[in-house]
Scaffold this motif. Structure first.
Motif, PDB file in Angstrom:
ATOM      1  N   ARG A   5      -1.772 -12.879-129.837  1.00 58.29           N
ATOM      2  CA  ARG A   5      -1.711 -13.176-131.265  1.00 58.29           C
ATOM      3  C   ARG A   5      -1.129 -12.011-132.072  1.00 58.29           C
ATOM      4  NH1 ARG A   5      -1.792 -17.150-129.287  1.00 58.29           N
ATOM      5  NH2 ARG A   5      -3.312 -18.858-129.336  1.00 58.29           N
ATOM      6  N   ARG A   6      -1.091 -10.826-131.467  1.00 59.70           N
ATOM      7  CA  ARG A   6      -0.588  -9.646-132.177  1.00 59.70           C
ATOM      8  C   ARG A   6       0.470  -8.952-131.322  1.00 59.70           C
ATOM      9  NH1 ARG A   6      -6.024  -8.443-131.989  1.00 59.70           N
ATOM     10  NH2 ARG A   6      -5.486  -6.530-130.852  1.00 59.70           N
ATOM     11  N   ASP A   7       1.294  -8.151-131.984  1.00 57.42           N
ATOM     12  CA  ASP A   7       2.367  -7.466-131.277  1.00 57.42           C
ATOM     13  C   ASP A   7       1.826  -6.454-130.275  1.00 57.42           C
ATOM     14  OD1 ASP A   7       5.295  -6.850-130.981  1.00 57.42           O
ATOM     15  OD2 ASP A   7       4.582  -4.863-131.596  1.00 57.42           O
ATOM     16  N   ASP A  48       6.955 -13.952-131.293  1.00 55.13           N
ATOM     17  CA  ASP A  48       6.199 -15.179-131.525  1.00 55.13           C
ATOM     18  C   ASP A  48       7.059 -16.441-131.546  1.00 55.13           C
ATOM     19  OD1 ASP A  48       7.500 -14.343-133.784  1.00 55.13           O
ATOM     20  OD2 ASP A  48       5.853 -14.722-135.171  1.00 55.13           O
TER      21      ASP A  48
END
Length: 338
Positions: free
Chosen positions: A48-50, A95
């Protein structure tokens, strides 16, 4: 404390200097066979995050380096209709285009650090690149090593004689080659034994095929599982293929120990790992394989071997970056000692 420990070891006659690593790569001769790994873009689907994405890419790259993998193929296992169209190459793609993101970061990590600022412009995908682990492979220059081969990037400068090209190889001084090559071009060179200020460009595979050095990995993108095989860059294709699945058989059952050591022979070995939903999911989303009837339980027909890298796992799931280390450690006996 360190001095006391060293004195104690010296007194026992068993002193070992642990201040620096000693497991440097030592080639034993040229190697013409290759190892390839294929992974799907869905390895990033749970992120969900880099920082989560860069962590997974870093783990994958470390596995490739530690096990001396020559080629990594990134294939798209999503349904063609669900793929984002018109992806902006200048924007962040982690994403919206996971395959492109993997491709970008793996190429970044494989490239010797000194030439990254020259050949890879600043990009949103690389904002967390500083957190990724170094590969520390022979093609990345190290002050304590001297190798006959080097990766270099051409400069706009001219040698003293006015002919040829100056090449930055990550050392204090540039080297000159007799060929004229445009600036900012990555090349592989062999250093002149008699004059270390001179070199000659060579085939990028020569350090492996002639010197036996592990020289990093090539990155290839594919639009589907089928094209992993169809677009193989090696003449004759992959002559040994292994698919991994929790529905496969264990590595010891697939490759039992024999009293008479008859090693499995191959020229180009391919090991394919699935994403969170497995290789069956990739086959289901591949129109070509669907047309051939290779879906669900028949996915294993694509491969010579269908293995489960870790039966009876403690966790409900094994992430692909974890499966790489587990699987390659178990399968390493296939090429160890060749």
């Amino acid at each position: 404390m360190a001095s006391y420990e060293q004195d104690r070891q010296k007194a026992n006659g068993d002193y070992v200097d642990t201040s620096k690593p000693t497991a440097f790569f030592r080639p034993t001769g040229g190697r013409d066979w290759t190892l390839s790994i294929a992974i799907p873009g869905s390895v990033l689907s749970t992120c969900r995050r880099d920082d989560q994405r860069t962590s997974i890419v870093s783990h994958i790259a470390r596995a490739l380096a530690v096990f001396s993998i020559d080629e990594v193929i990134i294939f798209d296992d999503s349904h063609p209709d669900s793929r984002t169209k018109n992806v902006d190459p200048a924007g962040y793609t982690g994403d919206v285009d996971p395959c492109g993101y993997l491709d970008h970061l793996l190429q970044y990590l494989e490239m010797p650090p000194f030439m990254r600022k020259i050949l890879l412009p600043i990009h949103p995908n690389l904002k967390g690149a500083g957190l990724m682990a170094s590969l520390d492979i022979p093609s990345h220059p190290h002050p304590t090593d001297w190798l006959p081969y080097c990766e270099g990037v051409t400069t706009s400068g001219m040698p003293k004689g006015g002919k040829g090209t100056l090449v930055d190889i990550g050392r204090k001084d540039l080297v000159s080659i007799s060929h004229e090559v445009p600036p900012k071009t990555r090349i592989t060179v062999q250093i002149d034994e008699n004059d270390p200020s001179k070199a000659e460009p060579i085939d990028p595979n020569a350090p492996r095929t002639e010197g036996g050095y592990y020289w990093g990995f090539a990155v290839r993108r594919c639009s589907s599982l089928a094209t992993v095989f169809e677009e193989c860059s090696y003449e004759g294709g992959y002559d040994l293929s292994i698919g991994t699945s929790e529905r496969g058989i264990s590595i010891p059952d697939a490759f039992p120990e024999k009293k008479k050591k008859d090693p499995i022979t191959f020229n180009h070995l391919l090991i394919v790992f699935g994403g969170p939903r497995g290789l069956e999911y990739a086959a289901e989303n591949d129109p070509e394989l669907n047309g051939m009837g290779i879906v669900k339980g028949r996915t294993k027909e694509l491969f010579d071997y269908w293995v489960n890298v870790l039966p009876w796992q403690g966790s409900r799931t094994i992430r692909t970056d974890e499966a790489l280390f587990i699987g390659l450690a178990g399968l390493r006996k296939l090429w160890e000692g060749r």
